[in-house]
Design an enzyme around this catalytic site. Structure first.
Site, PDB file in Angstrom:
ATOM      1  N   LYS A 177       0.721   0.124  15.045  1.00  0.00           N
ATOM      2  CA  LYS A 177       2.099   0.015  15.555  1.00  0.00           C
ATOM      3  C   LYS A 177       2.367  -1.198  16.436  1.00  0.00           C
ATOM      4  CE  LYS A 177       3.538   3.393  13.361  1.00  0.00           C
ATOM      5  NZ  LYS A 177       4.195   2.935  12.145  1.00  0.00           N
ATOM      6  N   PRO A 197      -4.589   0.816  18.501  1.00  0.00           N
ATOM      7  CA  PRO A 197      -4.238   0.297  17.170  1.00  0.00           C
ATOM      8  C   PRO A 197      -4.386   1.299  16.024  1.00  0.00           C
ATOM      9  CG  PRO A 197      -6.220  -0.763  18.015  1.00  0.00           C
ATOM     10  CD  PRO A 197      -5.689   0.087  19.099  1.00  0.00           C
ATOM     11  N   TYR A 200      -9.356   5.844   6.804  1.00  0.00           N
ATOM     12  CA  TYR A 200      -9.540   6.248   8.205  1.00  0.00           C
ATOM     13  C   TYR A 200     -10.600   7.354   8.207  1.00  0.00           C
ATOM     14  CZ  TYR A 200      -5.235   3.889   9.737  1.00  0.00           C
ATOM     15  OH  TYR A 200      -4.278   2.957  10.050  1.00  0.00           O
ATOM     16  N   TYR A 213       3.925   6.574   9.853  1.00  0.00           N
ATOM     17  CA  TYR A 213       3.067   5.428   9.516  1.00  0.00           C
ATOM     18  C   TYR A 213       3.878   4.317   8.829  1.00  0.00           C
ATOM     19  CZ  TYR A 213      -1.333   3.052   8.454  1.00  0.00           C
ATOM     20  OH  TYR A 213      -2.376   2.135   8.417  1.00  0.00           O
ATOM     21  N   HIS A 258       0.847  -1.193   0.000  1.00  0.00           N
ATOM     22  CA  HIS A 258       0.000   0.000   0.000  1.00  0.00           C
ATOM     23  C   HIS A 258       0.885   1.247   0.000  1.00  0.00           C
ATOM     24  CE1 HIS A 258      -4.171  -1.571   1.429  1.00  0.00           C
ATOM     25  NE2 HIS A 258      -3.588  -2.419   0.595  1.00  0.00           N
TER      26      HIS A 258
HETATM   27  P1  FAS Z   1       0.942 -11.264  21.908  1.00  0.00           P
HETATM   28  O1  FAS Z   1      -0.108 -10.913  22.906  1.00  0.00           O
HETATM   29  O2  FAS Z   1       0.591 -11.310  20.463  1.00  0.00           O
HETATM   30  O3  FAS Z   1       1.537 -12.716  22.245  1.00  0.00           O
HETATM   31  C1  FAS Z   1       1.777 -13.107  23.574  1.00  0.00           C
HETATM   32  C2  FAS Z   1       1.690 -14.630  23.618  1.00  0.00           C
HETATM   33  O4  FAS Z   1       2.057 -15.064  24.937  1.00  0.00           O
HETATM   34  C3  FAS Z   1       0.276 -15.144  23.374  1.00  0.00           C
HETATM   35  O5  FAS Z   1       0.279 -16.132  22.371  1.00  0.00           O
HETATM   36  C4  FAS Z   1      -0.161 -15.698  24.719  1.00  0.00           C
HETATM   37  O6  FAS Z   1      -1.000 -16.836  24.598  1.00  0.00           O
HETATM   38  C5  FAS Z   1       1.169 -16.078  25.342  1.00  0.00           C
HETATM   39  N1  FAS Z   1       1.155 -16.084  26.813  1.00  0.00           N
HETATM   40  C6  FAS Z   1       0.573 -15.179  27.628  1.00  0.00           C
HETATM   41  N2  FAS Z   1       0.775 -15.534  28.921  1.00  0.00           N
HETATM   42  C7  FAS Z   1       1.507 -16.690  28.903  1.00  0.00           C
HETATM   43  C8  FAS Z   1       2.032 -17.530  29.905  1.00  0.00           C
HETATM   44  N3  FAS Z   1       1.836 -17.261  31.195  1.00  0.00           N
HETATM   45  N4  FAS Z   1       2.716 -18.642  29.553  1.00  0.00           N
HETATM   46  C9  FAS Z   1       2.924 -18.916  28.224  1.00  0.00           C
HETATM   47  N5  FAS Z   1       2.450 -18.149  27.209  1.00  0.00           N
HETATM   48  C10 FAS Z   1       1.749 -17.043  27.563  1.00  0.00           C
HETATM   49  N6  FAS Z   1      -1.934  -4.140  16.627  1.00  0.00           N
HETATM   50  C11 FAS Z   1      -1.946  -3.510  15.448  1.00  0.00           C
HETATM   51  O7  FAS Z   1      -0.904  -3.036  15.000  1.00  0.00           O
HETATM   52  N7  FAS Z   1      -3.132  -3.393  14.735  1.00  0.00           N
HETATM   53  C12 FAS Z   1      -4.306  -3.933  15.191  1.00  0.00           C
HETATM   54  O8  FAS Z   1      -5.328  -3.824  14.552  1.00  0.00           O
HETATM   55  C13 FAS Z   1      -4.317  -4.628  16.407  1.00  0.00           C
HETATM   56  N8  FAS Z   1      -5.456  -5.224  16.877  1.00  0.00           N
HETATM   57  C14 FAS Z   1      -5.420  -5.883  18.084  1.00  0.00           C
HETATM   58  C15 FAS Z   1      -6.565  -6.535  18.609  1.00  0.00           C
HETATM   59  C16 FAS Z   1      -6.519  -7.202  19.840  1.00  0.00           C
HETATM   60  C17 FAS Z   1      -7.764  -7.898  20.384  1.00  0.00           C
HETATM   61  C18 FAS Z   1      -5.329  -7.207  20.594  1.00  0.00           C
HETATM   62  C19 FAS Z   1      -5.277  -7.869  21.959  1.00  0.00           C
HETATM   63  C20 FAS Z   1      -4.197  -6.587  20.090  1.00  0.00           C
HETATM   64  C21 FAS Z   1      -4.228  -5.933  18.830  1.00  0.00           C
HETATM   65  N9  FAS Z   1      -3.099  -5.334  18.290  1.00  0.00           N
HETATM   66  C22 FAS Z   1      -3.091  -4.688  17.103  1.00  0.00           C
HETATM   67  C23 FAS Z   1      -1.858  -5.388  18.968  1.00  0.00           C
HETATM   68  C24 FAS Z   1      -1.240  -6.741  18.697  1.00  0.00           C
HETATM   69  O9  FAS Z   1      -1.098  -6.951  17.325  1.00  0.00           O
HETATM   70  C25 FAS Z   1       0.034  -6.796  19.480  1.00  0.00           C
HETATM   71  O10 FAS Z   1       0.787  -5.606  19.349  1.00  0.00           O
HETATM   72  C26 FAS Z   1       0.888  -7.967  19.120  1.00  0.00           C
HETATM   73  O11 FAS Z   1       0.125  -9.132  19.218  1.00  0.00           O
HETATM   74  C27 FAS Z   1       2.082  -7.970  20.074  1.00  0.00           C
HETATM   75  O12 FAS Z   1       2.740  -9.167  19.941  1.00  0.00           O
HETATM   76  P2  FAS Z   1       3.380  -9.885  21.226  1.00  0.00           P
HETATM   77  O13 FAS Z   1       4.143  -8.891  21.997  1.00  0.00           O
HETATM   78  O14 FAS Z   1       4.045 -11.098  20.693  1.00  0.00           O
HETATM   79  O15 FAS Z   1       2.155 -10.269  22.173  1.00  0.00           O
HETATM   80  C1  PHB Z   2      -5.970  -3.841  10.438  1.00  0.00           C
HETATM   81  O1  PHB Z   2      -5.983  -4.080   9.217  1.00  0.00           O
HETATM   82  O2  PHB Z   2      -6.293  -4.674  11.300  1.00  0.00           O
HETATM   83  C2  PHB Z   2      -5.553  -2.474  10.906  1.00  0.00           C
HETATM   84  C3  PHB Z   2      -4.992  -1.594   9.991  1.00  0.00           C
HETATM   85  C4  PHB Z   2      -4.599  -0.330  10.419  1.00  0.00           C
HETATM   86  C5  PHB Z   2      -4.794   0.028  11.741  1.00  0.00           C
HETATM   87  C6  PHB Z   2      -5.357  -0.869  12.654  1.00  0.00           C
HETATM   88  C7  PHB Z   2      -5.737  -2.130  12.227  1.00  0.00           C
HETATM   89  O3  PHB Z   2      -4.434   1.273  12.146  1.00  0.00           O
END
Ligand code: FAS
Ligand code: PHB
Length: 395
Positions: free
Chosen positions: A299, A295, A203, A387, A74
């Protein structure tokens, strides 16, 4: 049962899996302990946008084959307000682009690479507990998927277990200082089988609330609606979701929104959060375990990858040259980039969301901010360079 490894990694999300891959490329052995199943982590729909530098990192690490084939490059986004869209041209302004490739796809690629290389990822583990993080040989005690008690002795532990994990609470009392901001809204996230209304992200700032039109493939759209912070998803039947999406996309130049089956819907809370420092003794935090961004700036996952790039290089310098300086600077190096991403994510969130408690004056200023942003090359460039991703910090 006892075992030993150089780096014990808690969590098989983007942070833990990417760290595992980067360490393996450097000949440093590690074990990943994950509380969930492989299927669960591979199906968890979260982030969608990869920064330019993260795509380069995946490519350099030999992880970009499928990304090259299936990722969507993109070159810009649209900012929509007062029922009109304004394009921010990343490539014209910065020479860079982003790639839309779901977090779950990155996770699948990382797990496949780890298993192909024979790196142990233990899924479905229970009761992981850290011991001796202040000593020279910290241990991880846990019950494995067969309910056998295991003990893993490590040189170092990487807490990649997300916001609700055990690693950040495992710091001694009084060591960690946290900084946070809550927002008076959440996001209702929708995954639907229908073509995205545009080939790029839109957006939307709207009087009824923020909306984001993203995608996963040309056939699968990913959308978000600003909703109440305590919203109950049961209040949002599919019909209401489509109606609200249409209302926030209204306008003469509004792209068509094609209704299709909704595959997933859920509420994502919005918060800004940073824990300092990101290291104590032999324990290092990375990713959501240390910081959370709203989000809006896309980032979260990108920051997780940036953290573990720093950690892998620092551990490599220690093991190869006995140089602990990068490891000692780990927290400061990561936090410089983290805080700039926190700022950008807070700014994008403040700019685009409807703060229903805001005064009419504040609302007019918000719209003027959008008008200035989309009419000024300097302001648009500032958005674009954040971005697509700021340069990685030199360790
Ligand atoms: P994660 O949370 O991805 O991974 C942590 C892992 O540790 C998980 O698999 C968990 O099961 C495991 N874990 C936890 N406790 C444990 C324990 N005690 N023992 C063993 N394992 C354990 N970011 C964006 O950029 N755009 C988005 O649109 C976006 N949407 C999101 C929606 C949701 C619902 C959430 C919660 C986050 C969102 N995020 C988004 C942010 C997300 O992408 C995170 O930044 C990303 O998953 C971070 O990665 P990790 O740090 O690896 O953590
Ligand atoms: C997504 O595609 O999930 C997405 C993209 C941009 C954002 C947040 C989420 O800022």
């Amino acid at each position: 049962m006892k075992a030993r490894t150089q780096v014990g990694i808690i969590g098989a999300g983007p942070a833990g899996l990417m760290l595992c891959h980067l360490l393996r490329l450097r000949g440093i052995d590690c074990v990943v302990l994950e509380a969930r199943s492989r299927r669960y982590v591979e199906e968890r729909v979260r982030a969608g946008v990869l920064e330019h530098g993260v795509v380069e990192t995946l490519r350099e690490a030999g992880l970009a084959d499928r990304l090259e084939r299936e990722g969507l490059r993109h070159a810009g986004i649209a900012i929509r307000f007062n029922e009109r869209s304004h394009r921010i041209d990343f490539t014209e302004l910065t020479g860079k682009a982003v790639t839309v490739y779901g977090q779950q796809e990155v996770v699948k690629d990382l797990i496949a690479a780890a298993l192909a290389a024979g790196t142990p990822i233990e899924f479905d583990v229970m009761d992981v507990a850290m011991h001796g993080i202040d000593g020279k040989s910290p241990t991880l005690r846990y019950r494995d998927a067969k309910d056998t008690v295991r003990e893993l002795t490590c040189d170092y532990i990487a807490g990649c277990d997300g916001f609700h994990g055990i690693s950040r609470p495992g710091f001694p009392a009084g060591v960690i200082r946290t900084f946070e901001r809550d927002y008076p809204f959440a996001w209702l996230g929708i995954l639907a089988q229908s073509p995205p209304p545009s080939h790029e992200l839109i957006y939307v700032h709207h009087d009824r609330g923020f909306a984001l039109f993203s995608m996963r493939t040309p056939q699968i759209t990913r959308m978000y609606l600003q909703c109440a912070p305590d919203e109950d998803i049961a209040n949002w039947p599919d019909e209401r979701i489509w109606t609200e999406l249409r209302r926030r996309l209204e306008g003469d130049d509004a792209p068509a929104l094609e209704v299709g089956p909704i595959l997933q819907k859920g509420i994502t809370p919005m918060r800004s959060f940073v824990a300092e420092p990101m290291r104590h003794g032999r324990l290092f935090l990375a990713g959501d375990a240390a910081h959370i961004v709203p989000p809006t700036g896309a980032k979260g996952m990108n920051l997780a990858i940036a953290d573990v790039r720093v950690l892998a290089k620092a551990l490599d310098a220690l093991y190869k040259q006995g140089d602990a300086a990068q490891l000692d600077r780990y927290s400061d190096t990561c936090l410089r980039r983290v805080w700039k991403a926190e700022r950008f994510s807070w700014w994008m969130t403040s700019l685009l969301h409807r703060f229903h408690a805001q005064s009419p004056f504040d609302y007019r200023v918000q719209v003027a901010d959008l008008d200035y942003l989309t009419g000024s090359r300097a302001a648009s460039t500032a958005l674009a360079e954040n971005y697509v991703g700021l340069p990685f910090e030199e360790t």
